[in-house]
Design a protein around this motif. Structure first.
Motif, mmCIF file in Angstrom:
data_model
loop_
_atom_site.group_PDB
_atom_site.id
_atom_site.type_symbol
_atom_site.label_atom_id
_atom_site.label_comp_id
_atom_site.label_asym_id
_atom_site.label_seq_id
_atom_site.Cartn_x
_atom_site.Cartn_y
_atom_site.Cartn_z
ATOM 1 N N ASN A 98 -10.519 28.522 -23.672
ATOM 2 C CA ASN A 98 -9.820 29.407 -24.597
ATOM 3 C C ASN A 98 -9.350 28.654 -25.841
ATOM 4 O O ASN A 98 -9.527 29.121 -26.957
ATOM 5 N N LEU A 99 -8.765 27.479 -25.603
ATOM 6 C CA LEU A 99 -8.249 26.709 -26.732
ATOM 7 C C LEU A 99 -9.384 26.092 -27.542
ATOM 8 O O LEU A 99 -9.366 26.104 -28.770
ATOM 9 N N LEU A 100 -10.381 25.596 -26.838
ATOM 10 C CA LEU A 100 -11.475 24.914 -27.532
ATOM 11 C C LEU A 100 -12.242 25.895 -28.414
ATOM 12 O O LEU A 100 -12.587 25.592 -29.565
ATOM 13 N N ILE A 101 -12.501 27.085 -27.873
ATOM 14 C CA ILE A 101 -13.259 28.072 -28.651
ATOM 15 C C ILE A 101 -12.433 28.570 -29.831
ATOM 16 O O ILE A 101 -12.950 28.775 -30.920
ATOM 17 N N PHE A 102 -11.128 28.688 -29.616
ATOM 18 C CA PHE A 102 -10.266 29.085 -30.726
ATOM 19 C C PHE A 102 -10.276 28.050 -31.847
ATOM 20 O O PHE A 102 -10.201 28.392 -33.016
ATOM 21 N N ARG A 141 -6.681 17.642 -29.465
ATOM 22 C CA ARG A 141 -5.557 18.565 -29.645
ATOM 23 C C ARG A 141 -5.365 19.468 -28.427
ATOM 24 O O ARG A 141 -4.236 19.756 -28.041
ATOM 25 N N VAL A 142 -6.476 19.922 -27.846
ATOM 26 C CA VAL A 142 -6.371 20.805 -26.688
ATOM 27 C C VAL A 142 -5.658 20.072 -25.550
ATOM 28 O O VAL A 142 -4.741 20.624 -24.928
ATOM 29 N N ASP A 143 -6.030 18.812 -25.327
ATOM 30 C CA ASP A 143 -5.363 18.035 -24.274
ATOM 31 C C ASP A 143 -3.873 17.915 -24.547
ATOM 32 O O ASP A 143 -3.048 18.094 -23.655
ATOM 33 N N PHE A 180 -11.053 27.702 -36.632
ATOM 34 C CA PHE A 180 -10.304 26.999 -37.685
ATOM 35 C C PHE A 180 -11.091 25.809 -38.228
ATOM 36 O O PHE A 180 -10.528 24.968 -38.914
ATOM 37 N N ASP A 181 -12.373 25.745 -37.882
ATOM 38 C CA ASP A 181 -13.221 24.647 -38.369
ATOM 39 C C ASP A 181 -12.704 23.280 -37.974
ATOM 40 O O ASP A 181 -12.874 22.316 -38.722
ATOM 41 N N ILE A 182 -12.056 23.176 -36.817
ATOM 42 C CA ILE A 182 -11.583 21.865 -36.380
ATOM 43 C C ILE A 182 -12.767 21.148 -35.718
ATOM 44 O O ILE A 182 -13.381 21.698 -34.816
ATOM 45 N N PRO A 183 -13.077 19.931 -36.172
ATOM 46 C CA PRO A 183 -14.217 19.214 -35.573
ATOM 47 C C PRO A 183 -14.013 19.029 -34.067
ATOM 48 O O PRO A 183 -12.881 18.849 -33.618
ATOM 49 N N GLU A 184 -15.111 19.064 -33.313
ATOM 50 C CA GLU A 184 -14.984 19.144 -31.861
ATOM 51 C C GLU A 184 -14.195 17.990 -31.235
ATOM 52 O O GLU A 184 -13.377 18.225 -30.334
ATOM 53 N N ASP A 185 -14.415 16.757 -31.715
ATOM 54 C CA ASP A 185 -13.696 15.606 -31.126
ATOM 55 C C ASP A 185 -12.189 15.748 -31.308
ATOM 56 O O ASP A 185 -11.408 15.587 -30.380
#
Lengths: 263, 237
Positions: free
Chosen positions: B32-36, B50-52, B40-45
């Motif tokens: 849920n957080l990662l897909i969100f 941030r999700v952690d 916002f164009d946040i780079p995956e790494d």
């Protein structure tokens, strides 16, 4: 009421592909289950109608019945894939899951969400068509390499049916009411688009109506020409019809849905 | 920035906790957080990091692989808060953030919001829980039927409209006549009488000795008293 607002072209941005990707990710979570219907469905139809019912049917236009209906099965699957994804599927995501609400609180716009859904619907059609090809080819019912053109064509045709589904999701008062347009439009289209019997056995006036308002008719003509390995310039008329109607339905469905979501 | 023109830019800097938990039921807590974050164009790494952090922040790290449908109300609410923070917003909007939560979850939510406030995040929230408003708000407005009735800090409003304390006692004709004799500032609310005062101790003694009352409660005035005084006690639609 300004009718012009329904024909305002939406803005296409990269946001739509993020929504597309969300739907793809959900699909991939159950990929095995989702891949099953396109394999099983043609088998069921081919055995029941092609080889069962087909025993009582002489050749149609010089081809065996199973070969006649094989392209129709692909066409119907293209129709259903996108239509159900963007009618029931989108409605559930919009109304019950509130997925649209959550996404439009981010930098993505409503247009991004709707276009992403439509593109995903078209992708479902493409996936279905692609998976059905080898199954039907196993019975030697389609011609290659012509039939490979069905894959890109399925995306275009799928986009058209996605738009129809989305328009219905946009105007339906509740999820049960989606049954009515299915009963009055989708099911007749399934039966009377030259799918399981040739269009020319119908009264001439019905043939014209089918060509005028049933998109599946044009899709079946094109896909059948490809599986028979006999494409011709005449197909350009059908292709043009699909492109024009697809563009209109695409734009209208985005605006209809936008109107529903923006109170 | 004009909301009509710069919608996208504004939404990039904003986090929203809607009244309804519109988490994505097709995904796990982590997903849920990662897909969100992609919206916002946040780079995956960076997003994964941030999700952690956020899962830890709202104490959901042990539930990261749970589908959101099987989370309790309090956990869902915390996940919605984490989701609203994925883009490190400068403005956080919350619509009734603690409705239906158990006291522990509510206090955790308050604690997190206070922490964010300290970090300099501007928080706008709506609530029907006046305790929540007094705990969290520097400035609040009380609205009724879409109109702003008053505006100010919780303590100022209490001071201005009620005074420091309230003495409560049962509604009884003797009490009323006794209060009238002493010209007290009181209000009859159904089965109860509330006396507004800045000397609760004195009033309480007085009532007990002179008016022969048995049940008297003195307490500090709250925002709820202000709210009820301003908006009336009639039930709302």
């Amino acid at each position: 009421m300004d009718i012009g607002m329904y024909f305002k072209p939406p803005e296409l941005t990269s946001g739509a592909f993020k929504v597309w990707r969300r739907n793809k990710d959900v699909f991939m979570k159950n990929v095995k289950l989702n891949f099953l219907p396109p394999f099983i469905e043609p088998l069921l139809y081919l055995f029941a109608m092609g080889f069962g019912l087909g025993l009582f049917i002489e050749e149609i236009d010089g081809v065996p019945y199973a070969k006649f209906i094989a392209p129709a099965l692909i066409s119907v699957s293209v129709m259903y894939g996108a239509f159900f994804e963007c009618s029931y599927g989108s409605y559930v995501r919009m109304y019950y899951q509130k997925t649209f609400d959550a996404i439009i609180a981010t930098p993505l716009s409503i247009e991004d969400v709707i276009i992403g859904e439509l593109l995903w619907g078209a992708t479902r059609s493409t996936i279905s068509a692609t998976l059905m090809l080898p199954v039907i080819a196993l019975f030697g019912l389609i011609t290659f390499p012509h039939s490979l053109l069905i894959i890109p064509f399925a995306f275009l045709a799928g986009l058209l049916f996605a738009g129809i589904g989305m328009s219905i999701a946009a105007v339906t008062p509740n999820i049960m009411s989606i049954n009515y347009p299915i009963l009055l439009f989708i099911t007749p289209m399934f039966l009377f688009s030259g799918t399981f019997f040739p269009l020319n056995v119908l009264p001439e006036i019905v043939q014209y109506v089918a060509l005028a308002i049933l998109p599946l008719t044009h899709v079946v003509i094109i896909i059948r020409a490809l599986t028979f390995g006999a494409p011709g310039w005449f197909l350009l008329t059908n292709l043009l019809w699909i492109i024009v109607v697809c563009a209109i339905v695409f734009v209208v469905s985005v605006n209809l849905m936008k109107k529903r979501l923006v109170v | 920035m004009d909301v009509n023109v710069h919608q996208r830019e504004i939404k990039f800097k904003m986090g929203v906790v809607p009244q309804e938990n519109n988490l994505d039921p097709d995904f796990t807590v982590y997903e849920n957080l990662l897909i969100f974050s992609r919206y916002f164009d946040i780079p995956e790494d960076e997003a994964k990091k941030r999700v952690d952090e956020l899962l830890e922040f709202v104490h959901l790290d042990e539930r990261r692989d749970t589908m959101t449908d099987s989370l309790s109300g309090g956990l869902k609410r915390r996940l919605v808060l984490a989701r609203a923070l994925i883009n490190k917003p400068r403005l956080l909007i919350l619509d009734e953030p603690t409705v239906g939560l158990d006291p522990q979850s509510r206090h955790l939510m308050w604690d997190k919001l206070k922490g964010l406030k300290k970090q300099g995040v501007t928080i706008v929230l709506t609530t029907h829980y006046l305790e929540e408003a007094s705990q969290l708000c520097d400035r609040l407005v009380i609205m009724d039927n879409g109109k702003i009735l008053v505006e100010g800090s919780p303590t100022d409003l209490i001071q201005e409209y009620i005074g420091p304390a309230i003495v409560e006692t049962d509604n009884d004709p003797n009490t009323i006549s006794c209060l009238d004799v002493h010209q007290a500032n009181y209000e009859v609310l159904g089965e109860e009488i509330q006396i507004y005062t800045d000397k609760p101790q004195e009033i309480t003694d007085h009532l007990l000795s002179e008016c022969k009352l048995t049940s008297v409660t003195a307490r500090a005035a709250t925002l709820e008293d202000v709210f009820l005084k301003l908006t009336g006690r009639k039930l709302r639609e």
